[in-house]
Design a protein around this motif. Structure first.
Motif, short mmCIF file in Angstrom:
data_model
loop_
_atom_site.label_atom_id
_atom_site.label_comp_id
_atom_site.label_asym_id
_atom_site.label_seq_id
_atom_site.Cartn_x
_atom_site.Cartn_y
_atom_site.Cartn_z
N ASN A 44 0.87 -1.31 -0.08
CA ASN A 44 -0.13 -0.15 0.00
C ASN A 44 0.83 1.22 0.09
N ASP A 45 0.39 2.42 -0.37
CA ASP A 45 1.10 3.66 -0.40
C ASP A 45 1.34 4.27 0.78
N ASP A 46 0.45 3.93 1.59
CA ASP A 46 0.42 4.56 2.84
C ASP A 46 0.07 6.12 3.02
N GLY A 47 -0.64 6.37 2.12
CA GLY A 47 -1.05 7.79 1.80
C GLY A 47 0.07 8.68 1.44
N LEU A 48 1.34 8.15 0.67
CA LEU A 48 2.17 8.82 -0.04
C LEU A 48 1.87 9.57 -1.16
N ALA A 49 2.35 10.56 -1.46
CA ALA A 49 2.33 11.32 -2.89
C ALA A 49 3.00 10.39 -3.84
N TYR A 50 2.86 10.20 -5.22
CA TYR A 50 3.91 9.79 -5.90
C TYR A 50 3.62 10.26 -7.12
#
Length: 213
Positions: free
Chosen positions: A187-193
């Motif tokens: 999961n992206d853990d809410g990070l921007a990418y």
């Protein structure tokens, strides 16, 4: 600027190793008289290396370095039973063959190399950065920076491609663009990418080859 250097996570990005990771982990749990875990649960535990996988899977009192080594031994016996390339990944690699590509993984180096060679991936990657006891693991940026040095690439034209927030954090800290692979385990853990691939086929849309064939 379109990236010309592609840094790939391994498990859940390039390969589907979840069945064999689950087999090895459940064999360890069985030896400890603990109930097995479904694949869906194991998928939520991977991404930070074998030590964290075993730590998360075992009760606190059952965890030890010895159990990590036992898991790795069991995994080595079964790591190619069902592990396969993620669907569509071979198309991306074929069309980008000859370009600057590296594997950046928290998996132990010897296991990584064995899997890459067995699946025929060694023809595509100029560098393999894996856990060798010398470099810190992702999310630390050092593995990404090491890959850039080996590829003689700059951070401005590179992208870290992975299915876990550790990949995103490592890429961000190293100053490269990041691509989150939603088709993987993590999961992206809410990070921007910078990019998002819902399926592995999206990677060619996001990063088209200059000279496709």
């Amino acid at each position: 600027m379109q990236p010309d250097t592609f840094l790939f996570d391994l498990d859940g990005t390039l390969i589907d190793s979840l069945p064999d990771l689950t087999t090895a982990l459940n064999l360890l749990l069985s030896e400890l008289s603990l109930p097995p875990l479904p694949r869906e649960t194991v998928a939520q535990l991977v991404g930070d290396g074998a030590t964290m996988l075993v730590r998360r899977a075992l009760p606190e009192k059952a965890f030890s370095a010895q159990q990590v080594q036992r898991f790795l031994s069991l995994y080595q016996e079964h790591m190619l039973d069902e592990t396969r390339l993620m669907p569509g990944i071979d198309d991306f690699l074929m069309k980008h063959q000859g370009e600057k590509m590296a594997v950046v993984t928290n998996k132990p180096y010897d296991l990584t190399l064995a899997i890459i060679c067995e699946l025929g991936l060694d023809a595509f990657f100029c560098a393999i950065i894996a856990a060798d006891g010398k470099l810190p693991k992702k999310p630390h940026p050092q593995p990404v920076l090491r890959a850039l040095r080996e590829l003689e690439s700059s951070s401005e034209t590179a992208v870290m491609i992975g299915d876990h927030h550790t990949d995103l954090r490592a890429g961000l800290a190293a100053g490269v663009k990041t691509c989150f692979c939603a088709f993987g385990y993590g999961n992206d853990d809410g990070l921007a990418y910078d990019y998002r691939a819902e399926t592995s086929s999206d990677l060619l849309r996001l990063f088209p080859a200059e000279n496709p064939w």
